[in-house]
Scaffold this motif. Structure first.
Motif, PDB file in Angstrom:
ATOM      1  N   LEU A 162      -6.988   5.754   0.335  1.00 36.80           N
ATOM      2  CA  LEU A 162      -6.686   7.157   0.637  1.00 36.80           C
ATOM      3  C   LEU A 162      -5.177   7.390   0.689  1.00 36.80           C
ATOM      4  CD1 LEU A 162      -9.345   7.835   3.436  1.00 36.80           C
ATOM      5  CD2 LEU A 162      -9.468   8.473   1.010  1.00 36.80           C
ATOM      6  N   ILE A 163      -4.450   6.437   1.256  1.00 42.94           N
ATOM      7  CA  ILE A 163      -2.991   6.545   1.303  1.00 42.94           C
ATOM      8  C   ILE A 163      -2.420   6.499  -0.109  1.00 42.94           C
ATOM      9  CG2 ILE A 163      -0.879   5.383   2.057  1.00 42.94           C
ATOM     10  CD1 ILE A 163      -2.422   4.435   4.531  1.00 42.94           C
ATOM     11  N   GLU A 164      -2.961   5.618  -0.928  1.00 44.79           N
ATOM     12  CA  GLU A 164      -2.502   5.532  -2.329  1.00 44.79           C
ATOM     13  C   GLU A 164      -2.602   6.891  -3.015  1.00 44.79           C
ATOM     14  OE1 GLU A 164      -4.381   3.882  -6.478  1.00 44.79           O
ATOM     15  OE2 GLU A 164      -4.645   2.639  -4.696  1.00 44.79           O
ATOM     16  N   LYS A 165      -3.740   7.547  -2.877  1.00 45.82           N
ATOM     17  CA  LYS A 165      -3.924   8.847  -3.526  1.00 45.82           C
ATOM     18  C   LYS A 165      -2.910   9.863  -3.013  1.00 45.82           C
ATOM     19  CE  LYS A 165      -8.878   8.228  -4.385  1.00 45.82           C
ATOM     20  NZ  LYS A 165     -10.256   8.687  -4.041  1.00 45.82           N
ATOM     21  N   GLU A 166      -2.661   9.860  -1.707  1.00 42.15           N
ATOM     22  CA  GLU A 166      -1.725  10.825  -1.148  1.00 42.15           C
ATOM     23  C   GLU A 166      -0.302  10.566  -1.628  1.00 42.15           C
ATOM     24  OE1 GLU A 166      -0.127  12.669   3.110  1.00 42.15           O
ATOM     25  OE2 GLU A 166      -1.845  11.289   3.085  1.00 42.15           O
ATOM     26  N   VAL A 167       0.135   9.307  -1.613  1.00 35.15           N
ATOM     27  CA  VAL A 167       1.500   8.990  -2.040  1.00 35.15           C
ATOM     28  C   VAL A 167       1.703   9.354  -3.502  1.00 35.15           C
ATOM     29  CG1 VAL A 167       3.153   7.134  -2.471  1.00 35.15           C
ATOM     30  CG2 VAL A 167       1.887   7.188  -0.325  1.00 35.15           C
ATOM     31  N   LEU A 168       0.805   8.894  -4.363  1.00 36.85           N
ATOM     32  CA  LEU A 168       0.977   9.140  -5.801  1.00 36.85           C
ATOM     33  C   LEU A 168       0.850  10.627  -6.128  1.00 36.85           C
ATOM     34  CD1 LEU A 168      -0.923   6.112  -7.388  1.00 36.85           C
ATOM     35  CD2 LEU A 168       1.472   6.298  -6.706  1.00 36.85           C
TER      36      LEU A 168
END
Length: 265
Positions: free
Chosen positions: A111-117
């Protein structure tokens, strides 16, 4: 930070183990030079424990533990240590978190990956992400155009809002769930495998590094050394290394190795 030339010869002679970051400490601009690798080998042949303590992934650390002149490796900023027994041809692995915990944490990191990218333009997953077991590495300058420091801070903020730890290396922002870091796993490895308790370690272990994710090690080890390029991150470090080399990156590490080896002669 005192120049390495002020490192006491008596303290250098007492060193039993050399712990070191890899990226931009042993490597130079992404390359492992002959002189830096030779320094690792010379330290190992001299009977010192040589232990990389890195943010790099499990896949890399398996290779490093098997094929480099090292006694063990701490990876993914303290998520595990690997130690290869060459006589028994067996890899010993110790993880901070259980497999079940790592699976649950991976879902949260996704979920963090999606938000950062999706919210920080110019970021990318680190090219070594597929080989990681416990953390998420966001590339801000290794294989992408370098992002300004303000954008690096935005990446860190996304991790922290989600309750994750986040550490900035010279190339990545690494984030994970768990109460560990490079120092906690290094202390575990030294005590459990090599019988070096913390009071002994403070007098007999030197650590070399270059960036903010090395700060727990700089703060804890009285015998800590920054290679010259640590100056680029000095403003982000509350706890700086005790000493600093003249040489940058791998040249600085080789400088440290020569100092340690010369003191033993």
């Amino acid at each position: 930070m005192k120049p390495l030339s002020q490192f006491s010869r008596a303290e250098a002679r007492a060193i039993r183990a050399v712990l070191t970051d890899i990226d931009d400490t042993v490597t130079t601009e992404g390359t492992l030079t002959a002189s830096a690798y030779a320094a690792l080998e010379q330290l190992h042949r001299a009977g010192l424990l040589v232990i990389p303590v890195t943010g790099r992934p499990a896949g890399w650390c398996d290779h490093i533990a098997r094929m480099w002149p090292v006694d063990a490796v701490v990876g993914e900023n303290g998520a595990f240590y690997f130690r290869y027994d060459r006589q028994q041809k067996k890899m010993h692995q110790h993880f901070w978190a259980s497999r079940e915990e790592r699976i649950r944490n991976r879902a949260r990191l996704d979920l963090i990956e999606k938000e950062v990218l999706g919210t920080v333009p110019g970021t990318a997953l680190a090219s070594d992400q597929d080989y990681r077991v416990a953390d998420l590495a966001i590339d801000f300058c290794e294989d992408v155009p370098a992002l300004p420091e303000s954008e690096v801070d935005r990446i860190v903020a996304v991790f922290e809002r989600a309750g994750a730890q986040a550490k900035v290396s010279s190339i990545h922002v690494n984030g994970w769930f768990g109460d560990y870091n490079k120092l906690s796993m290094a202390k575990t490895l030294l005590a459990d495998v090599f019988g070096i308790d913390w009071e002994t370690a403070k007098k007999s272990v030197v650590f070399a590094g270059d960036s903010p994710n090395d700060e727990p090690m700089f703060a804890a080890f009285p015998l800590s050394v920054g290679v010259a390029n640590v100056h680029a991150f000095a403003h982000r470090l509350t706890n700086k290394p005790a000493y600093i080399t003249d040489g940058h990156s791998g040249e600085g590490f080789a400088e440290l190795a020569r100092m340690v080896l010369d003191a033993r002669e």
